[in-house]
Design a protein around this motif. Structure first.
Motif, PDB file in Angstrom:
ATOM      1  N   CYS A 137       0.845  -1.198   0.000  1.00 40.07           N
ATOM      2  CA  CYS A 137       0.000   0.000   0.000  1.00 40.07           C
ATOM      3  C   CYS A 137       0.879   1.247   0.000  1.00 40.07           C
ATOM      4  CB  CYS A 137      -0.920   0.007   1.226  1.00 40.07           C
ATOM      5  SG  CYS A 137      -2.071  -1.388   1.272  1.00 40.07           S
ATOM      6  N   LEU A 138       0.265   2.382  -0.233  1.00 41.75           N
ATOM      7  CA  LEU A 138       0.987   3.646  -0.133  1.00 41.75           C
ATOM      8  C   LEU A 138       1.288   3.948   1.330  1.00 41.75           C
ATOM      9  CD1 LEU A 138      -1.012   5.863  -2.681  1.00 41.75           C
ATOM     10  CD2 LEU A 138       0.909   4.323  -3.119  1.00 41.75           C
ATOM     11  N   ASP A 139       2.342   4.712   1.568  1.00 44.36           N
ATOM     12  CA  ASP A 139       2.675   5.079   2.942  1.00 44.36           C
ATOM     13  C   ASP A 139       1.826   6.264   3.414  1.00 44.36           C
ATOM     14  OD1 ASP A 139       3.798   7.376   1.835  1.00 44.36           O
ATOM     15  OD2 ASP A 139       5.871   6.703   2.057  1.00 44.36           O
ATOM     16  N   LYS A 140       2.123   6.809   4.576  1.00 48.67           N
ATOM     17  CA  LYS A 140       1.304   7.889   5.145  1.00 48.67           C
ATOM     18  C   LYS A 140       1.346   9.164   4.302  1.00 48.67           C
ATOM     19  CE  LYS A 140       4.978   9.477   8.262  1.00 48.67           C
ATOM     20  NZ  LYS A 140       5.360   9.722   9.675  1.00 48.67           N
ATOM     21  N   ASN A 141       2.348   9.277   3.417  1.00 49.64           N
ATOM     22  CA  ASN A 141       2.445  10.433   2.508  1.00 49.64           C
ATOM     23  C   ASN A 141       1.817  10.144   1.145  1.00 49.64           C
ATOM     24  OD1 ASN A 141       3.976  12.053   4.379  1.00 49.64           O
ATOM     25  ND2 ASN A 141       5.736  10.745   3.914  1.00 49.64           N
ATOM     26  N   ASN A 142       1.104   9.009   1.063  1.00 46.85           N
ATOM     27  CA  ASN A 142       0.464   8.562  -0.189  1.00 46.85           C
ATOM     28  C   ASN A 142       1.466   8.323  -1.316  1.00 46.85           C
ATOM     29  OD1 ASN A 142      -2.124   8.569   0.916  1.00 46.85           O
ATOM     30  ND2 ASN A 142      -2.470  10.719   0.388  1.00 46.85           N
ATOM     31  N   LEU A 143       2.622   7.767  -0.941  1.00 47.30           N
ATOM     32  CA  LEU A 143       3.676   7.453  -1.907  1.00 47.30           C
ATOM     33  C   LEU A 143       4.037   5.970  -1.826  1.00 47.30           C
ATOM     34  CD1 LEU A 143       6.023  10.502  -1.261  1.00 47.30           C
ATOM     35  CD2 LEU A 143       4.508  10.188  -3.235  1.00 47.30           C
ATOM     36  N   ILE A 144       4.538   5.427  -2.941  1.00 43.69           N
ATOM     37  CA  ILE A 144       5.082   4.076  -2.936  1.00 43.69           C
ATOM     38  C   ILE A 144       6.411   4.119  -2.187  1.00 43.69           C
ATOM     39  CG2 ILE A 144       6.110   2.277  -4.386  1.00 43.69           C
ATOM     40  CD1 ILE A 144       3.975   2.960  -6.512  1.00 43.69           C
ATOM     41  N   ASN A 145       6.529   3.286  -1.155  1.00 41.50           N
ATOM     42  CA  ASN A 145       7.693   3.320  -0.281  1.00 41.50           C
ATOM     43  C   ASN A 145       8.577   2.096  -0.560  1.00 41.50           C
ATOM     44  OD1 ASN A 145       9.316   2.776   2.201  1.00 41.50           O
ATOM     45  ND2 ASN A 145       8.256   4.609   2.950  1.00 41.50           N
ATOM     46  N   ASN A 146       9.763   2.347  -1.083  1.00 42.96           N
ATOM     47  CA  ASN A 146      10.677   1.255  -1.453  1.00 42.96           C
ATOM     48  C   ASN A 146      11.041   0.371  -0.270  1.00 42.96           C
ATOM     49  OD1 ASN A 146      10.608   2.425  -3.950  1.00 42.96           O
ATOM     50  ND2 ASN A 146      12.699   3.194  -3.918  1.00 42.96           N
ATOM     51  N   ASN A 148       9.290  -0.250   2.473  1.00 40.64           N
ATOM     52  CA  ASN A 148       8.152  -1.114   2.831  1.00 40.64           C
ATOM     53  C   ASN A 148       8.034  -2.309   1.885  1.00 40.64           C
ATOM     54  OD1 ASN A 148       7.575   0.621   4.899  1.00 40.64           O
ATOM     55  ND2 ASN A 148       5.840   1.622   3.881  1.00 40.64           N
ATOM     56  N   ILE A 149       8.277  -2.054   0.601  1.00 40.56           N
ATOM     57  CA  ILE A 149       8.235  -3.140  -0.388  1.00 40.56           C
ATOM     58  C   ILE A 149       9.352  -4.138  -0.121  1.00 40.56           C
ATOM     59  CG2 ILE A 149       8.498  -3.711  -2.845  1.00 40.56           C
ATOM     60  CD1 ILE A 149       7.071  -1.078  -3.493  1.00 40.56           C
ATOM     61  N   LYS A 155       9.811 -10.856   3.661  1.00 42.51           N
ATOM     62  CA  LYS A 155       8.887 -11.633   4.491  1.00 42.51           C
ATOM     63  C   LYS A 155       8.080 -12.639   3.676  1.00 42.51           C
ATOM     64  CE  LYS A 155       4.824 -11.126   7.466  1.00 42.51           C
ATOM     65  NZ  LYS A 155       3.779 -10.192   7.965  1.00 42.51           N
ATOM     66  N   GLU A 156       7.486 -12.202   2.564  1.00 45.78           N
ATOM     67  CA  GLU A 156       6.535 -13.021   1.803  1.00 45.78           C
ATOM     68  C   GLU A 156       7.190 -13.866   0.714  1.00 45.78           C
ATOM     69  OE1 GLU A 156       3.498 -13.407   2.624  1.00 45.78           O
ATOM     70  OE2 GLU A 156       3.177 -11.744   4.016  1.00 45.78           O
ATOM     71  N   LYS A 157       8.392 -13.441   0.262  1.00 49.74           N
ATOM     72  CA  LYS A 157       9.116 -14.129  -0.808  1.00 49.74           C
ATOM     73  C   LYS A 157       8.225 -14.409  -2.035  1.00 49.74           C
ATOM     74  CE  LYS A 157      12.679 -16.162   2.097  1.00 49.74           C
ATOM     75  NZ  LYS A 157      12.538 -15.085   3.106  1.00 49.74           N
ATOM     76  N   PRO A 158       7.695 -13.355  -2.635  1.00 50.93           N
ATOM     77  CA  PRO A 158       6.850 -13.539  -3.818  1.00 50.93           C
ATOM     78  C   PRO A 158       7.669 -13.986  -5.021  1.00 50.93           C
ATOM     79  CG  PRO A 158       7.303 -11.219  -3.501  1.00 50.93           C
ATOM     80  CD  PRO A 158       7.888 -11.932  -2.313  1.00 50.93           C
ATOM     81  N   LEU A 177      13.817  -0.813  -7.165  1.00 48.42           N
ATOM     82  CA  LEU A 177      12.919  -1.917  -6.815  1.00 48.42           C
ATOM     83  C   LEU A 177      13.300  -3.208  -7.544  1.00 48.42           C
ATOM     84  CD1 LEU A 177       9.577   0.082  -6.632  1.00 48.42           C
ATOM     85  CD2 LEU A 177      10.742  -1.071  -4.743  1.00 48.42           C
ATOM     86  N   ASN A 178      13.847  -3.085  -8.736  1.00 48.98           N
ATOM     87  CA  ASN A 178      14.334  -4.279  -9.439  1.00 48.98           C
ATOM     88  C   ASN A 178      15.517  -4.898  -8.683  1.00 48.98           C
ATOM     89  OD1 ASN A 178      14.535  -6.087 -11.853  1.00 48.98           O
ATOM     90  ND2 ASN A 178      16.510  -5.076 -12.066  1.00 48.98           N
ATOM     91  N   LYS A 179      16.402  -4.032  -8.158  1.00 52.18           N
ATOM     92  CA  LYS A 179      17.543  -4.514  -7.365  1.00 52.18           C
ATOM     93  C   LYS A 179      17.059  -5.271  -6.132  1.00 52.18           C
ATOM     94  CE  LYS A 179      21.488  -1.601  -8.038  1.00 52.18           C
ATOM     95  NZ  LYS A 179      22.300  -0.481  -7.554  1.00 52.18           N
ATOM     96  N   ILE A 180      16.062  -4.694  -5.456  1.00 51.82           N
ATOM     97  CA  ILE A 180      15.495  -5.318  -4.252  1.00 51.82           C
ATOM     98  C   ILE A 180      14.906  -6.681  -4.594  1.00 51.82           C
ATOM     99  CG2 ILE A 180      13.594  -5.141  -2.581  1.00 51.82           C
ATOM    100  CD1 ILE A 180      14.094  -2.055  -2.634  1.00 51.82           C
ATOM    101  N   ALA A 181      14.140  -6.728  -5.709  1.00 50.25           N
ATOM    102  CA  ALA A 181      13.481  -7.977  -6.120  1.00 50.25           C
ATOM    103  C   ALA A 181      14.500  -9.055  -6.465  1.00 50.25           C
ATOM    104  CB  ALA A 181      12.551  -7.703  -7.305  1.00 50.25           C
TER     105      ALA A 181
END
Length: 399
Positions: A137-146, A148-149, A155-158, A177-181
């Protein structure tokens, strides 16, 4: 229905479009060339398969057209591989899932109320019924938060991370985000349906080198014929994409639409299109600024693309949508981040500037129109219908 009644209905619709201001973010006007070529004699031809590998005879000339559409789209998006056959963006996404996933695999995607798309895991969509959907979900500033992702991926290992949206007005950091994934062996699908026009103009980062697959519609900001497209720089994945499109998901492509797509790709691959997409961004910022000046609330105080959300709080957005339509202005009601209202009457309206920019609306007209909309929302009246018609007459769709 006889032929003359049918023609009359088309004439009525054409007149209605000319006399209506379209602010629906998912819509645009195709060029006359695109319309003409996509209405060609190829409506009659079945072209199941791929160039030089068809399952029906008589496709040699069409092979030339499809190859041209592939080459033009590769040039447009700096892609090594392109499949221009998907009938829609939804089918393109389904083919991407088939390519990368097995049944019940986990997908991490943006929540619908945060701006995600139906095909990214909405409960009533095929994506939810076949795969295991986890939302960010978006964070408290209504932004995509890297960050949090990143936590969710650990945790979920999608198996798949979807980057893309239907109603979000900021940028996505595709590279980060590609690096994180990749650290968690997670595939990345970038759905650029809403921003493809800006990407091919160089105004927004191209995710092609930071995604396993890129999917898109070919209308919206790309201003082409309705349809889908799949792109990749990975040959092994792309061979699977081709199999997923045909025969995995659909039979023959819509032959006449492939030619329409080719024309629209060619039209987008020039300097005039870059000027056009720059003007969309200018118009979008001007309209949002006017709404904010009038005291309205947006999800964030800026927009980096063609659209933005306005929270109408306790007003009935379904009623507002209908009143605006009576005045000749089309837009759609939409969830606001963390919305507690229903989909039939959510808290916000979504406004997109692509279609009126196609009509050559610029700064002054956009500001004028913005104030019309605010006045209609505040007073619930129909007195702006003639003023809207005057604007439409000054800026026809087709000259």
């Amino acid at each position: 229905m006889n032929f003359y009644n049918f023609i009359n209905l088309l004439r009525i619709e054409s007149i209605k479009q000319e006399n209506t201001i379209n602010l629906i973010a998912s819509e645009n006007y195709s060029s006359l060339s695109t319309i003409i070529y996509s209405s060609s004699c190829y409506i009659n031809k079945y072209t199941e398969g791929y160039p030089k590998n068809r399952y029906y005879s008589g496709c040699k000339i069409f092979d030339i057209f499809e190859n041209k559409s592939i080459i033009e789209s590769q040039l447009l998006f700096s892609s090594n591989f392109s499949n221009t056959q998907p009938h829609s963006g939804a089918q393109a996404n389904f083919c991407a899932f088939q390519t990368l996933l097995k049944k019940n695999d986990k997908i991490l995607s943006l929540d619908l109320k945060s701006g995600g798309h139906l095909t990214h895991g909405f409960k009533k969509n095929f994506s939810y019924k076949i795969f295991n959907i986890i939302n960010y979900c978006l964070d408290k500033n209504n932004l995509i938060n890297n960050y949090n992702i990143e936590l969710l991926i650990k945790k979920e290992k999608p198996k798949l991370l979807i980057l893309g949206y239907s109603s979000y007005q900021n940028l996505i950091d595709f590279k980060k985000l590609n690096k994180i994934a990749k650290k968690q062996n997670c595939y990345v699908l970038s759905d650029i349906s809403h921003i493809s026009g800006f990407i091919c103009s160089g105004l927004i980062e191209n995710p092609i080198n930071n995604s396993d697959i890129v999917s898109s519609t070919t209308h919206k900001t790309l201003r082409g014929i309705k349809g889908g497209i799949l792109l990749s720089n990975n040959k092994k994945i792309f061979n699977k994409i081709n199999s997923s499109v045909f025969p995995g998901q659909q039979g023959g492509c819509i032959s006449n639409n492939i030619i329409g797509k080719y024309i629209s790709f060619k039209e987008a691959n020039n300097f005039n299109f870059i000027k056009y997409t720059k003007q969309i961004l200018i118009n979008s910022k001007i309209m949002l600024k006017t709404f904010l000046y009038r005291g309205y609330i947006s999800s964030i105080k800026n927009t980096i693309n063609h659209m933005f959300l306005i929270n109408l709080l306790n007003k009935c957005t379904l009623l507002i949508e209908k009143i605006l339509e009576k005045n000749g202005i089309l837009l759609n009601r939409n969830f606001f981040p963390n919305d507690i209202k229903s989909s039939k009457n959510p808290s916000a309206i979504r406004i997109g500037l692509s279609a009126i920019t196609t009509r050559k609306f610029k700064n002054l007209e956009v500001e004028l129109l913005s104030n019309y909309i605010c006045d209609i929302i505040e007073n619930y009246n129909n007195i702006f219908k003639n003023k809207v018609k005057i604007l439409c007459k000054k800026f026809p769709i087709y000259i």
